[in-house]
Enzyme design. Structure first.
Site, PDB file in Angstrom:
ATOM      1  N   HIS A 256       0.854  -1.189   0.000  1.00 16.31           N
ATOM      2  CA  HIS A 256       0.000   0.000   0.000  1.00 16.31           C
ATOM      3  C   HIS A 256       0.889   1.239   0.000  1.00 16.31           C
ATOM      4  O   HIS A 256       1.508   1.577   1.001  1.00 16.31           O
ATOM      5  CB  HIS A 256      -0.907   0.012   1.243  1.00 16.31           C
ATOM      6  CG  HIS A 256      -1.736   1.267   1.361  1.00 16.31           C
ATOM      7  ND1 HIS A 256      -1.946   1.917   2.550  1.00 16.31           N
ATOM      8  CD2 HIS A 256      -2.405   1.985   0.429  1.00 16.31           C
ATOM      9  CE1 HIS A 256      -2.703   2.978   2.357  1.00 16.31           C
ATOM     10  NE2 HIS A 256      -2.997   3.045   1.068  1.00 16.31           N
ATOM     11  N   HIS A 425     -11.773   1.513   1.167  1.00 22.27           N
ATOM     12  CA  HIS A 425     -10.393   1.157   0.795  1.00 22.27           C
ATOM     13  C   HIS A 425      -9.632   0.531   1.955  1.00 22.27           C
ATOM     14  O   HIS A 425      -8.463   0.170   1.814  1.00 22.27           O
ATOM     15  CB  HIS A 425      -9.652   2.370   0.253  1.00 22.27           C
ATOM     16  CG  HIS A 425      -9.162   3.350   1.284  1.00 22.27           C
ATOM     17  ND1 HIS A 425      -9.915   3.801   2.339  1.00 22.27           N
ATOM     18  CD2 HIS A 425      -7.954   3.982   1.397  1.00 22.27           C
ATOM     19  CE1 HIS A 425      -9.217   4.653   3.054  1.00 22.27           C
ATOM     20  NE2 HIS A 425      -8.019   4.783   2.510  1.00 22.27           N
ATOM     21  N   GLY A 426     -10.291   0.375   3.087  1.00 21.52           N
ATOM     22  CA  GLY A 426      -9.659  -0.227   4.248  1.00 21.52           C
ATOM     23  C   GLY A 426     -10.515   0.000   5.473  1.00 21.52           C
ATOM     24  O   GLY A 426     -11.701   0.336   5.362  1.00 21.52           O
ATOM     25  N   ALA A 427      -9.907  -0.152   6.647  1.00 22.68           N
ATOM     26  CA  ALA A 427     -10.668  -0.001   7.889  1.00 22.68           C
ATOM     27  C   ALA A 427     -11.008   1.457   8.168  1.00 22.68           C
ATOM     28  O   ALA A 427     -12.066   1.759   8.713  1.00 22.68           O
ATOM     29  CB  ALA A 427      -9.866  -0.585   9.051  1.00 22.68           C
ATOM     30  N   GLY A 428     -10.134   2.380   7.807  1.00 24.03           N
ATOM     31  CA  GLY A 428     -10.381   3.794   8.076  1.00 24.03           C
ATOM     32  C   GLY A 428      -9.995   4.160   9.498  1.00 24.03           C
ATOM     33  O   GLY A 428     -10.200   3.384  10.434  1.00 24.03           O
TER      34      GLY A 428
END
Length: 507
Positions: A256, A425-428
């Site tokens: 990432h 796009h992910g956990a945040g």
């Protein structure tokens, strides 16, 4: 000489403000500079000699010779960093604003993030602003959202144009391999790559050079960027996993990162005179901006691939085995390719290295692209901005959790209208980087996680800022997407080793 009262706000910390009296110009005084008067007061009062820029609310920079209008009672000062604050509102003439949707029930979304999303919906030409379950507050605009508009807002994309995530196979997991042993092999990944940067970029049809190529290509960067080795925890959809080549008992690499300063330089260029420019097809910079944007997106893909290539050189070593025992090898470098007899042979060597990555997935999180979308019941050609959002119209998507949580592989569902063709796009982030609760306990204990994984991070501040508790539950994020019918889980991956930075810290 008459004076005027002005409130000066520190751009980087807007809780700090002072009110001062600024002298007004005398008739015929050609040397007068209101900007310099403001900066002189700011440097003295804030005890910061590096303050050099003045902004109006909305992001417009105050230049030498500018005189503030009577309605401008506050300004912001910075050390050179870009404007941080609410955007200039550009509501449509008919007063209609874009539709706001937040696709979160189980996931916590702070009200400040929703306020930012509502402000985005008020911008000129915006038809929809969709917050994903990982939505959280950003410096100026929210992160974890997709915005549909008639034109392009470079500031909505953010500074890291092309930031995204890629998945690569590493092979079967040796039974004796421990996270600590694998982590010990990760060397020199913060250093500039010693290969031929121009030859690598040429594989991606990039011919133009930038100041970031030699120093940054093939590196992770800072913030929430990482390179992580994972194992397969559960397979939910066997058929989907088979099509991707995801198998139990294998290790995988998730990278990432983004354009490593290149995207930020592009944003700075386009926000010098206007903190939130709106670029339509008639704008003189329309084609130039898209060319630079597209370059950064491809550059970021090349960066992720090169980092994966370097990472594999570390973990496989000169013995070419993931499970080799003994002391850690020095990473395999690419000078042998560079020393080949011809440029064509070198290019062939890099092409083979790129092919050997066997990349499974690659998605971009920060970008703008043309798209079809239903606006007032009619299909329209629009611009789709993603700011921390994965595409749902390009196949399977990785959705990483924190370094102490699982990551998911997702399959998009639906026609994309509800979620603006995007996914989380992910956990945040759950807590901001400066949250006091992220500093509790010994920092040294943060190099291991409750999941048994190991973290390579020699920066204590970054280690604390990125601790697992800083992020939302990725399971809650995935549950929300499944509840809203926009994605379903295919597999979960367990972290084994997370690489952030291995650079030695100065004493």
């Amino acid at each position: 000489m008459p004076n005027r009262r002005i409130t000066i706000v520190l751009n980087a910390n807007q809780t700090k403000r002072i009110t001062v009296l600024i002298p007004l110009p005398s008739a015929g005084d050609a040397s007068y500079s209101m900007k310099e008067h403001i900066l002189t007061h700011a440097r003295n009062k804030f005890h910061n000699k590096y303050l050099c820029k003045v902004f109006l609310w909305g992001g417009e920079e105050v230049l030498d010779g500018d005189i503030l209008s009577e309605k401008e009672e506050e300004v912001l000062v910075s050390k050179g960093e870009a404007y941080i604050g609410p955007p200039k509102t550009r509501t449509r003439q008919n007063g209609v604003i874009g539709q706001v949707t937040v696709l979160a029930n189980e996931s916590f979304v702070h009200e400040d993030a929703i306020k930012q999303l509502n402000a985005v919906a008020e911008l000129e030409g915006v038809h929809a602003a969709v917050g994903m379950p990982d939505l959280h507050k950003g410096d100026r605009f929210p992160i974890g959202c997709a915005i549909v508009s008639d034109g392009i807002y470079p500031a909505l994309i953010g500074s890291d144009i092309g930031c995204g995530i890629s998945l690569y196979p590493l092979g079967p997991k040796p039974s004796h391999l421990t996270p600590e042993k694998l982590a010990s092999r990760l060397k020199r990944l913060d250093e500039p790559w010693d290969g031929d940067v121009k030859a690598w970029l040429k594989l991606y049809d990039i011919e133009s050079e930038t100041e970031f190529d030699a120093s940054s290509l093939g590196t992770v960067g800072a913030g929430n960027h990482f390179a992580e080795v994972l194992s397969v925890e559960t397979i939910v959809d066997a058929e989907a996993c088979e099509s991707l080549g995801i198998e139990e008992d294998n290790l995988y690499l998730l990278v990432h990162t983004g354009s490593r300063g290149l995207g930020a330089s592009i944003l700075r260029h386009y926000t010098r005179s206007d903190g939130n420019p709106y670029i339509t097809s008639t704008h003189p910079e329309y084609r130039n901006y898209l060319e630079k944007h597209d370059h950064a997106v491809v550059w970021a893909k090349a960066n992720r691939d090169l980092l994966a290539h370097r990472f594999k050189g570390c973990v496989f070593g000169s013995r070419g085995s993931l499970g080799a025992t003994g002391d850690a090898d020095e990473p395999v470098e690419d000078t042998d390719i560079d020393n080949t007899e011809t440029e064509a042979a070198a290019a062939e060597g890099y092409a083979e290295a790129k092919e050997d990555l066997q990349k499974i997935l690659d998605v971009t999180h920060n970008s703008v692209s043309p798209s079809g979308f239903q606006v007032d019941g009619e299909s329209r050609e629009v611009w789709l901005h993603r700011k921390g959002a994965a595409p749902s119209d390009q196949g399977f998507v990785p959705c990483p959790g924190s370094r102490g949580d699982f990551s998911w592989i997702l399959q998009p569902l639906g026609n994309g209208e509800r979620n603006a063709h995007s996914l989380a796009h992910g956990a945040g982030r759950l807590h901001p980087r400066n949250a006091p609760n992220l500093r509790r306990g010994p920092i040294s204990q943060l190099t291991t996680t409750s999941m048994g994984s190991y973290v390579v991070c020699t920066d204590p501040d970054l280690l604390a800022q990125e601790r697992p508790e800083a992020y939302k539950s990725v399971q809650a994020v995935v549950d929300d997407m499944e509840e809203f019918g926009i994605a379903e889980g295919v597999a979960t991956l367990r972290p084994f080793v997370t690489f952030k930075t291995g650079a030695e810290r100065r004493k």
